[in-house]
Design a protein around this motif. Structure first.
Motif, PDB file in Angstrom:
ATOM      1  N   TYR A  32       0.809  -1.223   0.000  1.00 52.07           N
ATOM      2  CA  TYR A  32       0.000   0.000   0.000  1.00 52.07           C
ATOM      3  C   TYR A  32       0.842   1.273   0.000  1.00 52.07           C
ATOM      4  O   TYR A  32       0.567   2.215  -0.754  1.00 52.07           O
ATOM      5  N   VAL A  33       1.861   1.326   0.848  1.00 56.03           N
ATOM      6  CA  VAL A  33       2.698   2.530   0.942  1.00 56.03           C
ATOM      7  C   VAL A  33       3.874   2.376  -0.017  1.00 56.03           C
ATOM      8  O   VAL A  33       4.786   1.591   0.220  1.00 56.03           O
ATOM      9  N   ASP A  34       3.824   3.121  -1.105  1.00 51.47           N
ATOM     10  CA  ASP A  34       4.850   3.002  -2.134  1.00 51.47           C
ATOM     11  C   ASP A  34       6.096   3.795  -1.765  1.00 51.47           C
ATOM     12  O   ASP A  34       7.205   3.417  -2.134  1.00 51.47           O
ATOM     13  N   ALA A  35       5.929   4.913  -1.073  1.00 53.86           N
ATOM     14  CA  ALA A  35       7.058   5.742  -0.657  1.00 53.86           C
ATOM     15  C   ALA A  35       6.668   6.529   0.585  1.00 53.86           C
ATOM     16  O   ALA A  35       5.517   6.942   0.725  1.00 53.86           O
ATOM     17  N   GLY A 193       9.150  -2.657 -14.776  1.00 55.19           N
ATOM     18  CA  GLY A 193      10.048  -1.668 -14.184  1.00 55.19           C
ATOM     19  C   GLY A 193       9.383  -1.033 -12.986  1.00 55.19           C
ATOM     20  O   GLY A 193       8.155  -1.024 -12.868  1.00 55.19           O
ATOM     21  N   TYR A 194      10.198  -0.491 -12.063  1.00 59.21           N
ATOM     22  CA  TYR A 194       9.634   0.121 -10.853  1.00 59.21           C
ATOM     23  C   TYR A 194      10.583   1.204 -10.361  1.00 59.21           C
ATOM     24  O   TYR A 194      11.804   1.049 -10.426  1.00 59.21           O
ATOM     25  N   ASN A 195       9.985   2.283  -9.869  1.00 55.28           N
ATOM     26  CA  ASN A 195      10.767   3.328  -9.206  1.00 55.28           C
ATOM     27  C   ASN A 195      10.402   3.333  -7.725  1.00 55.28           C
ATOM     28  O   ASN A 195       9.233   3.505  -7.359  1.00 55.28           O
ATOM     29  N   TRP A 196      11.406   3.137  -6.896  1.00 51.74           N
ATOM     30  CA  TRP A 196      11.220   3.224  -5.444  1.00 51.74           C
ATOM     31  C   TRP A 196      11.828   4.550  -4.991  1.00 51.74           C
ATOM     32  O   TRP A 196      13.051   4.700  -4.978  1.00 51.74           O
ATOM     33  N   TYR A 197      10.979   5.508  -4.648  1.00 49.95           N
ATOM     34  CA  TYR A 197      11.493   6.819  -4.242  1.00 49.95           C
ATOM     35  C   TYR A 197      11.845   6.784  -2.763  1.00 49.95           C
ATOM     36  O   TYR A 197      11.061   6.346  -1.931  1.00 49.95           O
ATOM     37  N   GLN A 206      14.331  -0.121 -10.695  1.00 41.99           N
ATOM     38  CA  GLN A 206      14.557  -1.540 -10.953  1.00 41.99           C
ATOM     39  C   GLN A 206      13.938  -1.946 -12.283  1.00 41.99           C
ATOM     40  O   GLN A 206      12.810  -1.555 -12.600  1.00 41.99           O
ATOM     41  N   ILE A 207      14.690  -2.718 -13.048  1.00 36.94           N
ATOM     42  CA  ILE A 207      14.228  -3.280 -14.311  1.00 36.94           C
ATOM     43  C   ILE A 207      14.151  -4.788 -14.151  1.00 36.94           C
ATOM     44  O   ILE A 207      15.123  -5.430 -13.733  1.00 36.94           O
ATOM     45  N   HIS A 230       8.658   9.064 -13.117  1.00 37.32           N
ATOM     46  CA  HIS A 230       8.464   8.931 -11.671  1.00 37.32           C
ATOM     47  C   HIS A 230       9.529   9.620 -10.829  1.00 37.32           C
ATOM     48  O   HIS A 230       9.218  10.223  -9.800  1.00 37.32           O
ATOM     49  N   HIS A 231      10.790   9.501 -11.220  1.00 42.97           N
ATOM     50  CA  HIS A 231      11.838  10.127 -10.414  1.00 42.97           C
ATOM     51  C   HIS A 231      11.635  11.641 -10.358  1.00 42.97           C
ATOM     52  O   HIS A 231      11.657  12.247  -9.277  1.00 42.97           O
ATOM     53  N   VAL A 232      11.398  12.248 -11.505  1.00 44.15           N
ATOM     54  CA  VAL A 232      11.185  13.696 -11.555  1.00 44.15           C
ATOM     55  C   VAL A 232       9.913  14.075 -10.806  1.00 44.15           C
ATOM     56  O   VAL A 232       9.888  15.054 -10.043  1.00 44.15           O
ATOM     57  N   TYR A 233       8.863  13.308 -10.991  1.00 42.36           N
ATOM     58  CA  TYR A 233       7.591  13.552 -10.306  1.00 42.36           C
ATOM     59  C   TYR A 233       7.797  13.624  -8.799  1.00 42.36           C
ATOM     60  O   TYR A 233       7.377  14.585  -8.129  1.00 42.36           O
ATOM     61  N   ASN A 234       8.469  12.635  -8.248  1.00 43.89           N
ATOM     62  CA  ASN A 234       8.662  12.594  -6.798  1.00 43.89           C
ATOM     63  C   ASN A 234       9.616  13.670  -6.304  1.00 43.89           C
ATOM     64  O   ASN A 234       9.416  14.238  -5.221  1.00 43.89           O
ATOM     65  N   VAL A 235      10.639  13.959  -7.087  1.00 40.21           N
ATOM     66  CA  VAL A 235      11.566  15.045  -6.714  1.00 40.21           C
ATOM     67  C   VAL A 235      10.807  16.378  -6.646  1.00 40.21           C
ATOM     68  O   VAL A 235      10.979  17.154  -5.698  1.00 40.21           O
ATOM     69  N   LEU A 236       9.963  16.643  -7.630  1.00 41.23           N
ATOM     70  CA  LEU A 236       9.205  17.894  -7.644  1.00 41.23           C
ATOM     71  C   LEU A 236       8.242  17.975  -6.468  1.00 41.23           C
ATOM     72  O   LEU A 236       8.094  19.037  -5.847  1.00 41.23           O
ATOM     73  N   LEU A 237       7.571  16.874  -6.152  1.00 38.39           N
ATOM     74  CA  LEU A 237       6.664  16.878  -5.007  1.00 38.39           C
ATOM     75  C   LEU A 237       7.422  17.174  -3.717  1.00 38.39           C
ATOM     76  O   LEU A 237       6.962  17.967  -2.886  1.00 38.39           O
ATOM     77  N   GLU A 238       8.578  16.529  -3.555  1.00 34.21           N
ATOM     78  CA  GLU A 238       9.336  16.753  -2.320  1.00 34.21           C
ATOM     79  C   GLU A 238       9.836  18.187  -2.230  1.00 34.21           C
ATOM     80  O   GLU A 238       9.706  18.833  -1.187  1.00 34.21           O
ATOM     81  N   ARG A 239      10.400  18.682  -3.326  1.00 28.37           N
ATOM     82  CA  ARG A 239      10.983  20.022  -3.278  1.00 28.37           C
ATOM     83  C   ARG A 239       9.917  21.119  -3.213  1.00 28.37           C
ATOM     84  O   ARG A 239      10.004  22.026  -2.369  1.00 28.37           O
ATOM     85  N   ASP A 240       8.922  21.031  -4.097  1.00 30.31           N
ATOM     86  CA  ASP A 240       8.005  22.160  -4.281  1.00 30.31           C
ATOM     87  C   ASP A 240       6.812  22.143  -3.333  1.00 30.31           C
ATOM     88  O   ASP A 240       6.257  23.206  -3.031  1.00 30.31           O
ATOM     89  N   LEU A 241       6.412  20.963  -2.878  1.00 29.84           N
ATOM     90  CA  LEU A 241       5.237  20.894  -2.017  1.00 29.84           C
ATOM     91  C   LEU A 241       5.587  20.553  -0.571  1.00 29.84           C
ATOM     92  O   LEU A 241       5.141  21.234   0.349  1.00 29.84           O
ATOM     93  N   VAL A 242       6.388  19.521  -0.348  1.00 34.00           N
ATOM     94  CA  VAL A 242       6.710  19.140   1.033  1.00 34.00           C
ATOM     95  C   VAL A 242       7.667  20.152   1.661  1.00 34.00           C
ATOM     96  O   VAL A 242       7.388  20.713   2.730  1.00 34.00           O
ATOM     97  N   ARG A 243       8.790  20.409   0.998  1.00 41.19           N
ATOM     98  CA  ARG A 243       9.784  21.316   1.597  1.00 41.19           C
ATOM     99  C   ARG A 243       9.387  22.777   1.477  1.00 41.19           C
ATOM    100  O   ARG A 243       9.501  23.531   2.450  1.00 41.19           O
ATOM    101  N   ALA A 244       8.929  23.208   0.314  1.00 39.65           N
ATOM    102  CA  ALA A 244       8.652  24.633   0.110  1.00 39.65           C
ATOM    103  C   ALA A 244       7.354  25.083   0.769  1.00 39.65           C
ATOM    104  O   ALA A 244       7.275  26.194   1.298  1.00 39.65           O
ATOM    105  N   LYS A 245       6.314  24.227   0.751  1.00 43.99           N
ATOM    106  CA  LYS A 245       5.015  24.636   1.278  1.00 43.99           C
ATOM    107  C   LYS A 245       4.629  23.966   2.598  1.00 43.99           C
ATOM    108  O   LYS A 245       3.669  24.385   3.241  1.00 43.99           O
ATOM    109  N   GLY A 246       5.349  22.900   2.953  1.00 42.06           N
ATOM    110  CA  GLY A 246       4.981  22.180   4.165  1.00 42.06           C
ATOM    111  C   GLY A 246       3.739  21.319   4.003  1.00 42.06           C
ATOM    112  O   GLY A 246       3.077  20.997   4.986  1.00 42.06           O
TER     113      GLY A 246
END
Length: 405
Positions: A32-35, A193-197, A206-207, A230-246
């Motif tokens: 259920y919890v992917d990252a 394939g899978y991206n584990w952030y 992983q391939i 996926h890698h870019v998606y998660n990086v943007l969420l972390e930087r722009d929403l979690v870190r920048a906006k809380g």
């Protein structure tokens, strides 16, 4: 983390409750919890409390009630994500949902239905492209056998494909200098394939090497799992929403949620955003085919075949729906996968494993791609405008049903 005035106390409270509910749910379903890269104390709290599914259901309803008068985009997203938590809690307690209801409640979208005749008309076009003896499926898979990346060349080919996707992405999206990933090759998985952030702008990609990896999959997987997917998606969420906006709701990613349609849809659309058809053919002929030791002269016809095969993608949804609802037996579903979807037998068996494990999740790839594409391309006409809209879609709390607006 530096919260700003777009993080009012009510939504901050709802976000924390939501994260803790997802963590609690993760103890009932290991997938259920992917990252998660939020506070370790919240994880420990979930472990200590061991909330029951009925308790999670009740707490989710209480949290949803707090959002009754909130209508901003962030609140809409939290509401949709919480409704998916509720649906999953009910499903894990034994509630049976038909395929379309499951996809609507978990992913905020429903895939169109097509008949076998609809797909057989597309198969007839492939029959014309690859004439000869035997079934169309046999001919397709015999032709594709020429395009398998040798195992000892796979890393070099994947490295080159990912590097090309990254170069194209960085022309339009600024990323943190410390972002990075590790590429691994694995086996015995139901996915290709899978991206584990992992947080801190790091991914493990992983391939799966259980089945042959064809040359066209290098660009597909490189873009989908890494850049601009996926890698870019998660990086943007972390930087722009979690870190920048809380906005702490984005420090966790529940796999069975509307977020997955956005994630998978943008990851698939990112392939064609990164490479026009002509650019991709040129790159594969000049770079990837030689690296794989394959004949570049075969590339144009293979590309033509892949364009036709892509039109069969919704067969995955229709086969999964009928198989999971019981109107197709396992043997009948395998026959559809071989003769309608044109997968080889071993790939067909793997696909059934995916349906069994993931249910209606399959819609997120093709329907998600089409919804993301339509949304992005309504925002402008130039490539730069499309990239800007794509970046905005990946780093804003937009929900699948809102992509049609």
């Amino acid at each position: 983390m530096t919260p700003d005035d777009s993080n009012p106390p009510l939504l901050a409270d709802v976000a924390e409750r939501y994260v803790k509910l997802v963590l609690a749910m993760g103890l009932h379903d290991a997938a259920y919890v992917d990252a998660y890269y939020g506070p370790p104390a919240w994880q420990q709290e979930a472990l200590d409390q061991q909330a029951s599914l009925s308790g999670i259901q009740a707490a989710t309803n209480e949290t949803l009630a707090l959002l009754a008068d909130e209508h901003c985009l962030r609140a809409v997203n939290l509401r949709k994500q919480l409704q998916a938590v509720l649906a999953k809690a009910e499903m894990l307690q034994g509630m049976r949902l038909d395929f379309d209801t499951e996809s609507a409640r978990l992913y905020d979208a429903v895939s169109p239905h097509h008949s076998r005749a609809y797909y057989e008309a597309l198969v007839a076009q492939i029959d014309t492209l690859l004439p000869g003896d035997g079934s169309v499926s046999d001919r397709v898979n015999a032709f594709r056998a020429q395009f398998v990346i040798p195992a000892d060349k796979l890393r070099a080919v994947m490295d080159a494909a990912i590097r090309a996707g990254r170069e194209r992405t960085l022309q339009y999206i600024a990323l943190p200098v410390e972002e990075d990933f590790v590429l691994e090759f694995v086996s015995d998985k139901p996915w290709s394939g899978y991206n584990w952030y992992k947080g801190n702008y790091q991914s493990v990609i992983q391939i799966n090497t259980d089945l042959p990896v064809y040359i066209d999959r290098a660009v597909d997987l490189g873009c989908h799992e890494a850049y601009p997917g996926h890698h870019v998606y998660n990086v943007l969420l972390e930087r722009d929403l979690v870190r920048a906006k809380g906005w702490m709701e984005y420090c966790i990613y529940p796999l069975y949620s509307p977020q997955s349609l956005i994630a998978e849809g943008t990851a698939n659309y990112g392939i064609e955003l990164s490479f026009t058809d002509a650019e991709r053919l040129d790159f594969e002929q000049r770079v990837l085919y030689p690296l794989a030791g394959l004949d570049p002269a075969l590339a144009p016809r293979y590309t033509q075949l892949n364009h036709l095969l892509a039109k069969l993608s919704y067969a995955d949804n229709d086969i999964a729906r009928q198989y999971l609802e019981g109107s197709l037996t396992r043997e009948e579903a395998l026959e559809w996968l071989v003769n309608v979807r044109l997968y080889p037998a071993e790939k067909s068996a793997q696909r059934l494993q995916f349906y069994d494990a993931m249910g209606a999740y399959v819609i997120n790839y093709n329907l998600g791609q089409d919804m993301a594409k339509a949304y992005v391309e309504r925002q402008g006409t130039t490539r730069a405008e499309h990239w800007a809209a794509f970046r905005d879609l990946m780093s804003s709390p937009r929900v699948p049903s809102g992509l049609r607006d």
